[in-house]
Motif scaffolding. Structure first.
Motif, PDB file in Angstrom:
ATOM      1  N   CYS A  20       0.837  -1.304   0.155  1.00 10.24           N
ATOM      2  CA  CYS A  20       0.126   0.053   0.096  1.00 10.24           C
ATOM      3  C   CYS A  20       0.727   1.095   0.012  1.00 10.24           C
ATOM      4  CB  CYS A  20      -1.024   0.003   1.064  1.00 10.24           C
ATOM      5  SG  CYS A  20      -2.218  -1.271   1.091  1.00 10.24           S
ATOM      6  N   ALA A  21       1.996   1.199   0.870  1.00  9.03           N
ATOM      7  CA  ALA A  21       2.986   2.216   0.860  1.00  9.03           C
ATOM      8  C   ALA A  21       3.520   2.887  -0.456  1.00  9.03           C
ATOM      9  CB  ALA A  21       3.886   1.957   1.881  1.00  9.03           C
ATOM     10  N   GLY A  22       3.768   1.567  -1.162  1.00 14.32           N
ATOM     11  CA  GLY A  22       4.385   1.653  -2.446  1.00 14.32           C
ATOM     12  C   GLY A  22       3.505   2.439  -3.606  1.00 14.32           C
ATOM     13  N   PHE A  23       2.497   1.845  -3.518  1.00  9.10           N
ATOM     14  CA  PHE A  23       1.325   2.506  -4.497  1.00  9.10           C
ATOM     15  C   PHE A  23       1.122   3.898  -4.193  1.00  9.10           C
ATOM     16  CE2 PHE A  23      -3.287   3.417  -5.225  1.00  9.10           C
ATOM     17  CZ  PHE A  23      -3.293   3.120  -6.565  1.00  9.10           C
ATOM     18  N   ILE A  24       0.774   4.229  -2.809  1.00 14.72           N
ATOM     19  CA  ILE A  24       0.721   5.740  -2.697  1.00 14.72           C
ATOM     20  C   ILE A  24       1.899   6.565  -3.083  1.00 14.72           C
ATOM     21  CG2 ILE A  24       0.171   7.405  -0.738  1.00 14.72           C
ATOM     22  CD1 ILE A  24      -1.668   5.342   0.502  1.00 14.72           C
ATOM     23  N   ASP A  25       3.038   6.110  -2.648  1.00 15.42           N
ATOM     24  CA  ASP A  25       4.291   6.859  -2.725  1.00 15.42           C
ATOM     25  C   ASP A  25       4.509   7.079  -4.080  1.00 15.42           C
ATOM     26  OD1 ASP A  25       6.786   7.898  -1.127  1.00 15.42           O
ATOM     27  OD2 ASP A  25       7.617   6.711  -2.643  1.00 15.42           O
ATOM     28  N   GLY A  59      12.829  -0.325  -2.950  1.00 19.60           N
ATOM     29  CA  GLY A  59      12.034  -1.355  -3.640  1.00 19.60           C
ATOM     30  C   GLY A  59      10.875  -0.602  -4.471  1.00 19.60           C
ATOM     31  N   GLY A  60      10.349   0.368  -3.828  1.00 19.11           N
ATOM     32  CA  GLY A  60       9.239   1.119  -4.472  1.00 19.11           C
ATOM     33  C   GLY A  60       9.760   2.134  -5.482  1.00 19.11           C
ATOM     34  N   SER A  61      10.786   2.921  -4.918  1.00 22.31           N
ATOM     35  CA  SER A  61      11.297   4.070  -6.196  1.00 22.31           C
ATOM     36  C   SER A  61      11.837   3.426  -7.072  1.00 22.31           C
ATOM     37  CB  SER A  61      12.032   4.993  -4.969  1.00 22.31           C
ATOM     38  OG  SER A  61      13.384   4.216  -4.549  1.00 22.31           O
ATOM     39  N   PHE A  62      12.444   2.125  -6.974  1.00 18.55           N
ATOM     40  CA  PHE A  62      13.325   1.586  -8.135  1.00 18.55           C
ATOM     41  C   PHE A  62      12.215   0.955  -9.169  1.00 18.55           C
ATOM     42  CE2 PHE A  62      14.610  -2.530 -10.091  1.00 18.55           C
ATOM     43  CZ  PHE A  62      15.782  -1.606 -11.012  1.00 18.55           C
ATOM     44  N   SER A  63      10.861   0.369  -8.462  1.00 20.90           N
ATOM     45  CA  SER A  63      10.147  -0.195  -9.182  1.00 20.90           C
ATOM     46  C   SER A  63       9.324   0.892 -10.124  1.00 20.90           C
ATOM     47  CB  SER A  63       9.228  -0.754  -8.541  1.00 20.90           C
ATOM     48  OG  SER A  63       7.913  -1.183  -9.228  1.00 20.90           O
ATOM     49  N   ALA A  64       9.114   1.984  -9.699  1.00 17.96           N
ATOM     50  CA  ALA A  64       8.397   2.968 -10.331  1.00 17.96           C
ATOM     51  C   ALA A  64       9.137   3.648 -11.371  1.00 17.96           C
ATOM     52  CB  ALA A  64       7.960   4.197  -9.437  1.00 17.96           C
ATOM     53  N   SER A  65      10.614   3.896 -10.925  1.00 18.85           N
ATOM     54  CA  SER A  65      11.452   4.609 -11.998  1.00 18.85           C
ATOM     55  C   SER A  65      11.826   3.639 -12.976  1.00 18.85           C
ATOM     56  CB  SER A  65      12.940   4.766 -10.985  1.00 18.85           C
ATOM     57  OG  SER A  65      12.723   5.684 -10.186  1.00 18.85           O
ATOM     58  N   LEU A  66      11.917   2.229 -12.836  1.00 17.76           N
ATOM     59  CA  LEU A  66      12.124   1.207 -14.088  1.00 17.76           C
ATOM     60  C   LEU A  66      10.867   1.387 -14.983  1.00 17.76           C
ATOM     61  CD1 LEU A  66      13.838  -0.722 -15.012  1.00 17.76           C
ATOM     62  CD2 LEU A  66      12.664  -2.500 -13.819  1.00 17.76           C
ATOM     63  N   TYR A  67       9.729   1.409 -14.495  1.00 13.94           N
ATOM     64  CA  TYR A  67       8.410   1.443 -15.240  1.00 13.94           C
ATOM     65  C   TYR A  67       8.403   2.739 -16.022  1.00 13.94           C
ATOM     66  CZ  TYR A  67       3.603   1.289 -16.531  1.00 13.94           C
ATOM     67  OH  TYR A  67       2.327   1.591 -17.194  1.00 13.94           O
ATOM     68  N   PHE A  68       8.486   3.835 -15.519  1.00 12.71           N
ATOM     69  CA  PHE A  68       8.571   5.295 -16.199  1.00 12.71           C
ATOM     70  C   PHE A  68       9.821   5.081 -17.403  1.00 12.71           C
ATOM     71  CE2 PHE A  68       6.501   7.088 -12.246  1.00 12.71           C
ATOM     72  CZ  PHE A  68       5.190   6.852 -12.659  1.00 12.71           C
ATOM     73  N   VAL A  69      11.038   4.783 -16.989  1.00 16.21           N
ATOM     74  CA  VAL A  69      12.078   4.584 -17.812  1.00 16.21           C
ATOM     75  C   VAL A  69      11.660   3.880 -19.160  1.00 16.21           C
ATOM     76  CG1 VAL A  69      14.558   3.984 -18.236  1.00 16.21           C
ATOM     77  CG2 VAL A  69      13.863   5.253 -16.204  1.00 16.21           C
ATOM     78  N   ARG A  70      11.288   2.448 -18.862  1.00 15.70           N
ATOM     79  CA  ARG A  70      10.788   1.575 -19.814  1.00 15.70           C
ATOM     80  C   ARG A  70       9.526   2.191 -20.577  1.00 15.70           C
ATOM     81  NH1 ARG A  70      11.030  -4.543 -16.896  1.00 15.70           N
ATOM     82  NH2 ARG A  70      13.260  -4.624 -17.180  1.00 15.70           N
ATOM     83  N   GLN A 215       6.767  -3.174  -1.755  1.00 15.17           N
ATOM     84  CA  GLN A 215       6.827  -1.896  -2.200  1.00 15.17           C
ATOM     85  C   GLN A 215       7.086  -1.823  -3.793  1.00 15.17           C
ATOM     86  OE1 GLN A 215       7.578   1.743  -0.985  1.00 15.17           O
ATOM     87  NE2 GLN A 215       7.945   1.431   1.160  1.00 15.17           N
ATOM     88  N   PHE A 216       7.760  -2.846  -4.300  1.00 18.91           N
ATOM     89  CA  PHE A 216       8.159  -2.805  -5.657  1.00 18.91           C
ATOM     90  C   PHE A 216       6.564  -3.299  -6.457  1.00 18.91           C
ATOM     91  CE2 PHE A 216       9.005  -5.044  -9.552  1.00 18.91           C
ATOM     92  CZ  PHE A 216      10.330  -4.564  -9.910  1.00 18.91           C
ATOM     93  N   ILE A 217       5.847  -4.010  -5.897  1.00 19.18           N
ATOM     94  CA  ILE A 217       4.696  -4.219  -6.515  1.00 19.18           C
ATOM     95  C   ILE A 217       3.651  -3.407  -6.555  1.00 19.18           C
ATOM     96  CG2 ILE A 217       2.509  -5.953  -6.474  1.00 19.18           C
ATOM     97  CD1 ILE A 217       4.357  -8.092  -5.242  1.00 19.18           C
ATOM     98  N   GLY A 218       3.403  -2.587  -5.076  1.00 19.17           N
ATOM     99  CA  GLY A 218       2.618  -1.484  -5.092  1.00 19.17           C
ATOM    100  C   GLY A 218       3.100  -0.298  -5.988  1.00 19.17           C
ATOM    101  N   ALA A 219       4.450   0.133  -6.006  1.00 15.51           N
ATOM    102  CA  ALA A 219       4.689   1.160  -6.823  1.00 15.51           C
ATOM    103  C   ALA A 219       4.531   1.060  -8.454  1.00 15.51           C
ATOM    104  CB  ALA A 219       6.128   1.071  -6.578  1.00 15.51           C
ATOM    105  N   ARG A 220       4.637  -0.487  -8.979  1.00 16.41           N
ATOM    106  CA  ARG A 220       4.298  -0.611 -10.422  1.00 16.41           C
ATOM    107  C   ARG A 220       2.912  -0.459 -10.407  1.00 16.41           C
ATOM    108  NH1 ARG A 220       6.749  -3.475 -14.294  1.00 16.41           N
ATOM    109  NH2 ARG A 220       8.601  -2.703 -13.184  1.00 16.41           N
ATOM    110  N   LEU A 221       2.231  -1.019  -9.710  1.00 14.64           N
ATOM    111  CA  LEU A 221       0.557  -0.555  -9.789  1.00 14.64           C
ATOM    112  C   LEU A 221       0.289   1.118  -9.863  1.00 14.64           C
ATOM    113  CD1 LEU A 221      -1.040  -3.485  -7.516  1.00 14.64           C
ATOM    114  CD2 LEU A 221      -0.851  -3.398  -9.875  1.00 14.64           C
ATOM    115  N   GLY A 222       0.838   1.718  -8.947  1.00 12.60           N
ATOM    116  CA  GLY A 222       0.664   3.056  -8.760  1.00 12.60           C
ATOM    117  C   GLY A 222       1.376   3.948  -9.984  1.00 12.60           C
ATOM    118  N   ALA A 223       2.416   3.309 -10.433  1.00 14.00           N
ATOM    119  CA  ALA A 223       3.092   4.108 -11.630  1.00 14.00           C
ATOM    120  C   ALA A 223       2.145   3.973 -12.833  1.00 14.00           C
ATOM    121  CB  ALA A 223       4.382   3.447 -11.890  1.00 14.00           C
TER     122      ALA A 223
END
Length: 266
Positions: A20-25, A59-70, A215-223
């Motif tokens: 949840c934290a990764g999604f919101i962040d 984990g969260g910031s890397f996941s979101a960053s990777l998604y946006f870069v790709r 956070q990796f999973i949540g951030a990917r969904l949020g991104a």
């Protein structure tokens, strides 16, 4: 269980809290408001909780960053200077916080975060589309990268919102694009701060990696939501997170006085 500190069932709960934290962040920042109190509530000592939460945030910031870069939203070649200044700033901040008190910043920060929330709330067209850039590469890298990176290494709460606000107001990015670029710098400053927590031996590795996975999973969904919903989702979430973050910081600073006032007037 010393290597883990918490019971296995608590670890499962913390995984979903981190999700949840990764999604919101990834959308509005402020994920640490969820993950850090959860670690403290689980009985993790404060110093270890802060260090482990930094690993979780990676984990969260890397996941979101990777998604946006790709997805081509962020071009890392264009961000090299910002990334370098952010990393240096976060390392300096992480070094100084070990030798200085952050009490003054702790008192002023709620006001700054409230101002960010109000700014987004009262300027409905902010970040609606790309606009003219106000600062060129090096000046922006020093201000939007180095200074905010220093703050993130030194203290941390709300850094994602500061990064995003900088990209909107100083680089002229639309809100979705600014949020995407903010996650790359957020990952950079998280990494810079984490290095010193690792050197200090404070990170609980198993706990940190499990929460980082959440956070990796949540951030990917949020991104993904950032790119599909864009401004319609980011703006209200920034406002809500700013209010919640400010209230929490005020309570952390003045909880005893608030309880005393309530006991006298209720």
């Amino acid at each position: 269980m010393d290597w883990l500190i918490v019971a296995p069932w608590v670890l499962v709960v913390l995984f979903f809290v981190a999700l949840c934290a990764g999604f919101i962040d990834s959308i509005a920042g402020g994920g640490g408001l969820i993950s850090l109190p959860a670690l403290l509530a689980a009985g993790v000592p404060p110093a270890q909780a802060i260090a482990t939460n930094k690993l979780s945030s990676i984990g969260g910031s890397f996941s979101a960053s990777l998604y946006f870069v790709r997805r081509g939203v962020v071009d890392l070649n264009d961000q090299k200077l910002n990334i370098a200044c952010t990393f240096v700033g976060s390392v300096i901040g992480a070094i100084l916080i070990q030798h200085m008190r952050a009490d003054m910043l702790r008192q002023v920060l709620p006001l700054l975060i409230i101002c960010i929330g109000l700014y987004f709330l009262l300027t409905p067209r902010l970040g609606e589309s790309d606009r003219a850039r106000r600062l060129n590469a090096l000046p922006y890298a020093l201000v939007g990268g180095g200074c905010v990176g220093f703050y993130d290494g030194f203290f941390g709460p709300g850094a994602g919102s500061f990064y995003a606000l900088g990209f909107v107001t100083l680089c002229g990015f639309n809100l979705a694009k600014a949020t995407a670029h903010a996650k790359v710098l957020n990952f950079t400053s998280n990494l810079g701060g984490l290095i010193f927590f690792i050197l200090g031996g404070k990170v609980i590795w198993v706990l940190g990696f499990v929460m980082a996975a959440g956070q990796f999973i949540g951030a990917r969904l949020g991104a993904r939501m950032v790119l599909t919903k864009g401004q319609k989702m980011i703006r209200p979430m920034v406002v809500i997170v700013s209010v919640v973050m400010s209230c929490k910081l005020i309570y952390d600073n003045h909880g005893a006085e608030i309880h005393q006032w309530l006991s006298l007037h209720l």
